[in-house]
Scaffold this motif. Structure first.
Motif, PDB file in Angstrom:
ATOM      1  N   SER A  42      -5.588   5.461   2.367  1.00 16.49           N
ATOM      2  CA  SER A  42      -4.901   6.695   2.805  1.00 16.49           C
ATOM      3  C   SER A  42      -4.604   7.559   1.468  1.00 16.49           C
ATOM      4  O   SER A  42      -4.346   8.677   1.989  1.00 16.49           O
ATOM      5  CB  SER A  42      -3.791   6.154   3.633  1.00 16.49           C
ATOM      6  OG  SER A  42      -2.724   5.784   2.462  1.00 16.49           O
ATOM      7  N   PHE A  44      -1.994   7.401   0.162  1.00 14.76           N
ATOM      8  CA  PHE A  44      -0.659   8.125   0.361  1.00 14.76           C
ATOM      9  C   PHE A  44       0.290   6.828   0.075  1.00 14.76           C
ATOM     10  O   PHE A  44       0.202   5.723   0.396  1.00 14.76           O
ATOM     11  CB  PHE A  44      -0.517   8.336   1.921  1.00 14.76           C
ATOM     12  CG  PHE A  44       0.637   9.085   2.343  1.00 14.76           C
ATOM     13  CD1 PHE A  44       0.969  10.388   2.167  1.00 14.76           C
ATOM     14  CD2 PHE A  44       1.837   8.229   2.840  1.00 14.76           C
ATOM     15  CE1 PHE A  44       2.177  10.964   2.678  1.00 14.76           C
ATOM     16  CE2 PHE A  44       3.121   8.839   2.878  1.00 14.76           C
ATOM     17  CZ  PHE A  44       3.062  10.073   3.026  1.00 14.76           C
ATOM     18  N   VAL A  46       3.685   5.043  -0.929  1.00 17.19           N
ATOM     19  CA  VAL A  46       5.134   4.948  -0.508  1.00 17.19           C
ATOM     20  C   VAL A  46       5.898   3.984  -1.513  1.00 17.19           C
ATOM     21  O   VAL A  46       5.295   2.854  -1.727  1.00 17.19           O
ATOM     22  CB  VAL A  46       5.212   4.483   0.897  1.00 17.19           C
ATOM     23  CG1 VAL A  46       6.704   4.718   1.484  1.00 17.19           C
ATOM     24  CG2 VAL A  46       4.423   5.467   1.874  1.00 17.19           C
ATOM     25  N   ASN A  62       3.722   0.218  -0.305  1.00 13.19           N
ATOM     26  CA  ASN A  62       2.592   0.014   0.867  1.00 13.19           C
ATOM     27  C   ASN A  62       1.669  -0.702   0.018  1.00 13.19           C
ATOM     28  O   ASN A  62       1.052  -0.289  -1.057  1.00 13.19           O
ATOM     29  CB  ASN A  62       2.239   1.126   1.451  1.00 13.19           C
ATOM     30  CG  ASN A  62       1.812   2.332   0.831  1.00 13.19           C
ATOM     31  OD1 ASN A  62       2.234   2.648  -0.325  1.00 13.19           O
ATOM     32  ND2 ASN A  62       1.068   3.041   1.314  1.00 13.19           N
ATOM     33  N   GLU A  64      -2.276  -1.824   0.871  1.00 14.95           N
ATOM     34  CA  GLU A  64      -3.423  -1.365   2.217  1.00 14.95           C
ATOM     35  C   GLU A  64      -4.447  -2.631   2.022  1.00 14.95           C
ATOM     36  O   GLU A  64      -4.592  -3.510   1.066  1.00 14.95           O
ATOM     37  CB  GLU A  64      -3.917  -0.045   2.087  1.00 14.95           C
ATOM     38  CG  GLU A  64      -2.933   0.897   2.283  1.00 14.95           C
ATOM     39  CD  GLU A  64      -3.319   2.400   2.272  1.00 14.95           C
ATOM     40  OE1 GLU A  64      -4.329   2.609   1.787  1.00 14.95           O
ATOM     41  OE2 GLU A  64      -2.706   3.179   2.743  1.00 14.95           O
ATOM     42  N   CYS A  73       3.351  -1.530   5.636  1.00 12.74           N
ATOM     43  CA  CYS A  73       4.318  -0.264   4.896  1.00 12.74           C
ATOM     44  C   CYS A  73       5.324  -0.793   3.606  1.00 12.74           C
ATOM     45  O   CYS A  73       5.657  -2.008   3.763  1.00 12.74           O
ATOM     46  CB  CYS A  73       4.776   0.274   6.061  1.00 12.74           C
ATOM     47  SG  CYS A  73       3.880   0.948   7.025  1.00 12.74           S
ATOM     48  N   ALA A  74       5.614   0.202   3.090  1.00 17.19           N
ATOM     49  CA  ALA A  74       6.491  -0.231   1.751  1.00 17.19           C
ATOM     50  C   ALA A  74       7.938  -0.791   2.279  1.00 17.19           C
ATOM     51  O   ALA A  74       8.341  -1.810   1.819  1.00 17.19           O
ATOM     52  CB  ALA A  74       6.891   1.302   0.881  1.00 17.19           C
ATOM     53  N   GLU A  75       8.326  -0.274   3.433  1.00 16.26           N
ATOM     54  CA  GLU A  75       9.527  -0.727   4.106  1.00 16.26           C
ATOM     55  C   GLU A  75       9.412  -2.204   4.165  1.00 16.26           C
ATOM     56  O   GLU A  75      10.408  -3.012   4.146  1.00 16.26           O
ATOM     57  CB  GLU A  75       9.990   0.099   5.262  1.00 16.26           C
ATOM     58  CG  GLU A  75      10.141   1.338   4.844  1.00 16.26           C
ATOM     59  CD  GLU A  75       8.981   2.707   5.007  1.00 16.26           C
ATOM     60  OE1 GLU A  75       7.879   1.944   4.754  1.00 16.26           O
ATOM     61  OE2 GLU A  75       9.263   3.635   5.167  1.00 16.26           O
ATOM     62  N   SER A 110       9.702  10.135   6.948  1.00 18.39           N
ATOM     63  CA  SER A 110      10.743   9.071   7.584  1.00 18.39           C
ATOM     64  C   SER A 110      10.153   7.600   8.075  1.00 18.39           C
ATOM     65  O   SER A 110       8.799   7.848   8.300  1.00 18.39           O
ATOM     66  CB  SER A 110      11.876   9.534   8.761  1.00 18.39           C
ATOM     67  OG  SER A 110      10.991   9.837   9.885  1.00 18.39           O
ATOM     68  N   PRO A 111      10.568   6.577   8.094  1.00 16.75           N
ATOM     69  CA  PRO A 111       9.819   5.413   8.401  1.00 16.75           C
ATOM     70  C   PRO A 111       9.088   5.282   9.835  1.00 16.75           C
ATOM     71  O   PRO A 111       9.431   6.027  10.511  1.00 16.75           O
ATOM     72  CB  PRO A 111      10.791   4.210   8.671  1.00 16.75           C
ATOM     73  CG  PRO A 111      12.171   4.697   7.781  1.00 16.75           C
ATOM     74  CD  PRO A 111      11.990   6.361   7.897  1.00 16.75           C
ATOM     75  N   CYS A 112       8.014   4.607   9.786  1.00 17.30           N
ATOM     76  CA  CYS A 112       7.103   4.720  10.880  1.00 17.30           C
ATOM     77  C   CYS A 112       7.696   3.837  11.835  1.00 17.30           C
ATOM     78  O   CYS A 112       8.647   3.279  11.687  1.00 17.30           O
ATOM     79  CB  CYS A 112       5.639   4.005  10.570  1.00 17.30           C
ATOM     80  SG  CYS A 112       5.810   2.303  10.320  1.00 17.30           S
TER      81      CYS A 112
HETATM   82  N1  THU Z   1       3.529   4.027   5.012  1.00 20.73           N
HETATM   83  C1  THU Z   1       4.305   3.392   4.441  1.00 20.73           C
HETATM   84  O1  THU Z   1       4.465   2.517   3.607  1.00 20.73           O
HETATM   85  N2  THU Z   1       5.774   3.863   4.946  1.00 20.73           N
HETATM   86  C2  THU Z   1       5.880   4.671   6.141  1.00 20.73           C
HETATM   87  O2  THU Z   1       6.989   4.912   6.509  1.00 20.73           O
HETATM   88  C3  THU Z   1       4.968   5.332   6.456  1.00 20.73           C
HETATM   89  C4  THU Z   1       3.402   4.916   6.143  1.00 20.73           C
HETATM   90  C5  THU Z   1       2.141   3.839   4.451  1.00 20.73           C
HETATM   91  C6  THU Z   1       0.988   3.059   5.570  1.00 20.73           C
HETATM   92  C7  THU Z   1      -0.049   3.603   4.961  1.00 20.73           C
HETATM   93  O3  THU Z   1      -0.403   2.572   3.878  1.00 20.73           O
HETATM   94  C8  THU Z   1       0.184   4.985   4.399  1.00 20.73           C
HETATM   95  O4  THU Z   1       1.473   5.017   4.114  1.00 20.73           O
HETATM   96  C9  THU Z   1      -0.453   5.831   5.355  1.00 20.73           C
HETATM   97  O5  THU Z   1       0.119   5.647   6.582  1.00 20.73           O
END
Ligand code: THU
Length: 161
Positions: A42, A44, A46, A62, A64, A73-75, A110-112
């Motif tokens: 991604s 991206f 976190v 996070n 992957e 996810c990081a959380e 914000s968290p998924c």
């Molecule tokens: N992701 C998180 O770690 N936390 C979130 O709250 C939203 C998304 C991560 C999941 C994935 O590895 C990347 O961000 C893109 O979605």
């Protein structure tokens, strides 16, 4: 028929300099731990950092996987570590930040949905609301009193009897 309304309030700060010292420190940790994310798919990254009721600090990023759904996810990485390293110690506050290879990191994320469910479970389990501090690497900061506020009509263990 009657109409119900769900609303909640949260704090908005213009930037990190408006936070108290402890919150500003936690957010700066979340900003810097994004470097430990593994997000080659991604791009991206976190970072989430928790301060616990006993003062301990735990971080998550996070992670992957080439098989995309395996990523976490990081959380939820963070909550798993907290529960294992410091069992039964409530989480006071979690700061969450991110970087992105393609976008500026200048607004809060914000968290998924899945992480909201996990955060709510942790609040319920330890009987303590988890404050959230949300911000990019720069710019506005949102502070939310309880992660559960982000999940109205949540399914909880009450339903399971
Ligand atoms: N992701 C998180 O770690 N936390 C979130 O709250 C939203 C998304 C991560 C999941 C994935 O590895 C990347 O961000 C893109 O979605």
């Amino acid at each position: 028929m009657k109409e119900n309304k769900y609303e909640f309030s949260y704090e908005v700060f213009n930037d990190i300099s408006e936070l108290n010292e402890k919150d500003a420190w936690l957010l700066s940790e979340a900003r810097s731990v994004t470097k430990d994310a593994y997000a080659p798919y991604s791009n991206f990254q976190v970072g989430a950092v928790a301060i616990l009721a006993n003062g301990e600090v735990v971080a998550g990023t996070n992670q992957e996987n080439a098989s995309y759904p395996v990523g976490i996810c990081a959380e939820r990485v963070l909550l798993g570590s907290v529960a294992t390293l410091h069992p039964n110690v409530p989480v006071e506050t979690i700061a969450i930040s991110y970087t992105s290879d393609g976008m500026k990191s200048d607004h809060p994320i914000s968290p998924c949905g899945m992480c909201r469910q996990s955060l709510l479970e942790y609040e319920t389990r330890l009987h303590k609301p988890i404050r959230l501090i949300l911000s990019g690497q720069e710019g506005k900061v949102f502070v939310i009193k309880s992660a559960g506020l982000l999940l109205p009509f949540a399914f909880t263990n009450k339903e399971l009897g």
